[in-house]
Motif scaffolding. Structure first.
Motif, PDB file in Angstrom:
ATOM      1  N   GLU A 133       0.831  -1.203   0.000  1.00 59.34           N
ATOM      2  CA  GLU A 133       0.000   0.000   0.000  1.00 59.34           C
ATOM      3  C   GLU A 133       0.866   1.253   0.000  1.00 59.34           C
ATOM      4  OE1 GLU A 133      -3.865   1.501   2.466  1.00 59.34           O
ATOM      5  OE2 GLU A 133      -2.098   0.949   3.620  1.00 59.34           O
ATOM      6  N   ILE A 134       1.938   1.239   0.782  1.00 61.61           N
ATOM      7  CA  ILE A 134       2.853   2.384   0.832  1.00 61.61           C
ATOM      8  C   ILE A 134       3.459   2.628  -0.549  1.00 61.61           C
ATOM      9  CG2 ILE A 134       5.042   3.210   1.784  1.00 61.61           C
ATOM     10  CD1 ILE A 134       4.313   1.706   4.366  1.00 61.61           C
ATOM     11  N   ILE A 135       3.845   1.555  -1.210  1.00 65.14           N
ATOM     12  CA  ILE A 135       4.422   1.668  -2.552  1.00 65.14           C
ATOM     13  C   ILE A 135       3.382   2.210  -3.532  1.00 65.14           C
ATOM     14  CG2 ILE A 135       5.372   0.358  -4.490  1.00 65.14           C
ATOM     15  CD1 ILE A 135       6.583  -1.566  -2.422  1.00 65.14           C
ATOM     16  N   THR A 136       2.152   1.752  -3.386  1.00 67.96           N
ATOM     17  CA  THR A 136       1.080   2.202  -4.278  1.00 67.96           C
ATOM     18  C   THR A 136       0.822   3.690  -4.114  1.00 67.96           C
ATOM     19  OG1 THR A 136       0.036   0.017  -4.213  1.00 67.96           O
ATOM     20  CG2 THR A 136      -1.334   1.872  -4.926  1.00 67.96           C
ATOM     21  N   VAL A 137       0.805   4.164  -2.867  1.00 66.38           N
ATOM     22  CA  VAL A 137       0.617   5.595  -2.616  1.00 66.38           C
ATOM     23  C   VAL A 137       1.739   6.393  -3.271  1.00 66.38           C
ATOM     24  CG1 VAL A 137       0.639   7.374  -0.824  1.00 66.38           C
ATOM     25  CG2 VAL A 137      -0.684   5.278  -0.483  1.00 66.38           C
ATOM     26  N   PHE A 138       2.951   5.896  -3.158  1.00 64.75           N
ATOM     27  CA  PHE A 138       4.086   6.594  -3.765  1.00 64.75           C
ATOM     28  C   PHE A 138       3.955   6.639  -5.277  1.00 64.75           C
ATOM     29  CE2 PHE A 138       8.363   6.413  -5.686  1.00 64.75           C
ATOM     30  CZ  PHE A 138       8.809   7.663  -5.304  1.00 64.75           C
ATOM     31  N   ARG A 139       3.364   5.624  -5.877  1.00 61.13           N
ATOM     32  CA  ARG A 139       3.194   5.615  -7.330  1.00 61.13           C
ATOM     33  C   ARG A 139       2.272   6.740  -7.786  1.00 61.13           C
ATOM     34  NH1 ARG A 139       1.281  -0.102  -9.142  1.00 61.13           N
ATOM     35  NH2 ARG A 139       1.463   0.870 -11.214  1.00 61.13           N
ATOM     36  N   TYR A 140       1.211   6.991  -7.026  1.00 56.60           N
ATOM     37  CA  TYR A 140       0.343   8.132  -7.337  1.00 56.60           C
ATOM     38  C   TYR A 140       1.127   9.435  -7.225  1.00 56.60           C
ATOM     39  CZ  TYR A 140      -4.009   5.351  -7.128  1.00 56.60           C
ATOM     40  OH  TYR A 140      -5.021   4.463  -7.372  1.00 56.60           O
ATOM     41  N   GLU A 141       1.845   9.571  -6.130  1.00 58.07           N
ATOM     42  CA  GLU A 141       2.611  10.797  -5.893  1.00 58.07           C
ATOM     43  C   GLU A 141       3.640  11.019  -7.003  1.00 58.07           C
ATOM     44  OE1 GLU A 141       5.827  12.402  -2.610  1.00 58.07           O
ATOM     45  OE2 GLU A 141       4.114  11.204  -1.908  1.00 58.07           O
ATOM     46  N   ARG A 142       4.327   9.967  -7.386  1.00 57.90           N
ATOM     47  CA  ARG A 142       5.330  10.093  -8.444  1.00 57.90           C
ATOM     48  C   ARG A 142       4.688  10.440  -9.779  1.00 57.90           C
ATOM     49  NH1 ARG A 142       8.934   4.913  -9.526  1.00 57.90           N
ATOM     50  NH2 ARG A 142       6.916   4.182 -10.287  1.00 57.90           N
ATOM     51  N   LEU A 143       3.516   9.876 -10.056  1.00 59.54           N
ATOM     52  CA  LEU A 143       2.801  10.190 -11.292  1.00 59.54           C
ATOM     53  C   LEU A 143       2.469  11.676 -11.351  1.00 59.54           C
ATOM     54  CD1 LEU A 143       1.343   9.231 -13.884  1.00 59.54           C
ATOM     55  CD2 LEU A 143      -0.679   8.792 -12.457  1.00 59.54           C
ATOM     56  N   PHE A 144       1.979  12.233 -10.235  1.00 60.50           N
ATOM     57  CA  PHE A 144       1.653  13.661 -10.194  1.00 60.50           C
ATOM     58  C   PHE A 144       2.907  14.517 -10.337  1.00 60.50           C
ATOM     59  CE2 PHE A 144      -2.128  12.470  -7.249  1.00 60.50           C
ATOM     60  CZ  PHE A 144      -2.833  12.016  -8.343  1.00 60.50           C
ATOM     61  N   ASP A 145       3.955  14.116  -9.653  1.00 57.65           N
ATOM     62  CA  ASP A 145       5.217  14.852  -9.698  1.00 57.65           C
ATOM     63  C   ASP A 145       5.764  14.900 -11.129  1.00 57.65           C
ATOM     64  OD1 ASP A 145       7.736  15.955  -9.195  1.00 57.65           O
ATOM     65  OD2 ASP A 145       8.581  14.053  -8.512  1.00 57.65           O
ATOM     66  N   GLU A 146       5.828  13.752 -11.781  1.00 58.47           N
ATOM     67  CA  GLU A 146       6.371  13.689 -13.139  1.00 58.47           C
ATOM     68  C   GLU A 146       5.493  14.466 -14.119  1.00 58.47           C
ATOM     69  OE1 GLU A 146       6.683   9.515 -13.818  1.00 58.47           O
ATOM     70  OE2 GLU A 146       8.599   9.322 -12.749  1.00 58.47           O
ATOM     71  N   TYR A 147       4.187  14.412 -13.915  1.00 57.69           N
ATOM     72  CA  TYR A 147       3.280  15.156 -14.794  1.00 57.69           C
ATOM     73  C   TYR A 147       3.519  16.659 -14.685  1.00 57.69           C
ATOM     74  CZ  TYR A 147      -0.862  17.749 -16.124  1.00 57.69           C
ATOM     75  OH  TYR A 147      -1.698  18.693 -16.663  1.00 57.69           O
ATOM     76  N   LEU A 148       3.609  17.171 -13.464  1.00 55.94           N
ATOM     77  CA  LEU A 148       3.810  18.606 -13.275  1.00 55.94           C
ATOM     78  C   LEU A 148       5.127  19.071 -13.889  1.00 55.94           C
ATOM     79  CD1 LEU A 148       2.507  19.076  -9.623  1.00 55.94           C
ATOM     80  CD2 LEU A 148       1.481  19.992 -11.715  1.00 55.94           C
ATOM     81  N   ARG A 149       6.168  18.288 -13.738  1.00 56.93           N
ATOM     82  CA  ARG A 149       7.461  18.672 -14.314  1.00 56.93           C
ATOM     83  C   ARG A 149       7.395  18.718 -15.837  1.00 56.93           C
ATOM     84  NH1 ARG A 149      12.397  16.261 -10.691  1.00 56.93           N
ATOM     85  NH2 ARG A 149      11.232  15.832  -8.778  1.00 56.93           N
TER      86      ARG A 149
END
Length: 229
Positions: free
Chosen positions: A122-138
């Motif tokens: 679950e922790i890894i899954t949450v990080f995947r969402y966060e990373r997706l948002f981060d990469e999109y904004l950049r």
């Protein structure tokens, strides 16, 4: 956002039946004590069908997230006038999915909380969402300070998880509007909420001045009086 499952409703229904059956068995007899064969039998599918749809028991628990992440990736690949708002809309989409069937979401949450390996995933899954948002904004905002991208992505994810946990740990519905309001406030604090959007009305603003020496309890009492007027 496109709904890839809509193209094959029978497959989606079959997967949903497997998930429901698995969560019920996990709740009744435990995650480790439940076999794939038992899940397949309860869902009315063959063992081979189970493995075609899912890689293993833990994949049954997280299958919604896999589908959601794929949909968000498609959504964020589309052009958006306001990338900050797009990230918030993505968060709202995920929340609305789980809020649509809170009982099922709560059963899933109970299973995850009771199994260390699932909590780790679950922790890894949450990080995947966060990373997706981060990469999109950049990518959407060239020249954006990476700290701003990762900061906003982390903020949105944290707010989303806080509101979602309120839904999962309680017995009442927590409407999507609660999350939307919180995300609007996050954009306002981050300085990226368009001027005038969801601005508080005049009667929502209270300005009060009190002596510094006033006891906190009395200050709180007077504030309540003003807010109740």
């Amino acid at each position: 956002m496109t709904d890839t499952a809509a193209a094959s409703p029978s497959l989606a229904a079959s997967r949903a039946a497997v998930v429901a059956a698995a969560l019920e068995l996990f709740a009744e007899q435990g995650f480790d004590q439940t076999s794939v064969e038992q899940i397949a039998q309860a869902a009315g599918v063959s063992r081979s069908t189970f493995f075609r749809q899912f890689g293993g028991k833990d994949d049954v628990v997280f299958t919604d997230h896999e589908v959601l992440i794929d949909r968000l990736r498609e959504f964020l690949a589309e052009p958006h006038q306001d990338p900050w708002a797009a990230v918030c809309e993505a968060s709202l989409f995920v929340y609305a999915h789980f809020a649509a069937d809170p009982d099922l979401a709560r059963r899933r949450y109970a299973v995850v909380r009771g199994v260390p390996a699932l909590r780790d995933r679950e922790i890894i899954t949450v990080f995947r969402y966060e990373r997706l948002f981060d990469e999109y904004l950049r990518a959407a905002l060239p020249g954006l300070d990476p700290l701003d991208a990762v900061g906003f992505a982390a903020l949105v994810t944290a707010i989303h998880n806080h509101v979602l946990r309120s839904l999962l740990r309680g017995s009442k519905k927590v409407p999507v509007s609660v999350l939307r309001t919180a995300l609007d406030e996050a954009r306002r604090r981050f300085g990226v909420l368009p001027e005038g959007e969801n601005a508080p009305a005049d009667d929502e603003i209270v300005v009060a001045v009190f002596p510094r020496t006033m006891p906190t309890a009395e200050l709180a009492r007077r504030l309540r009086e003003h807010l109740d007027d």
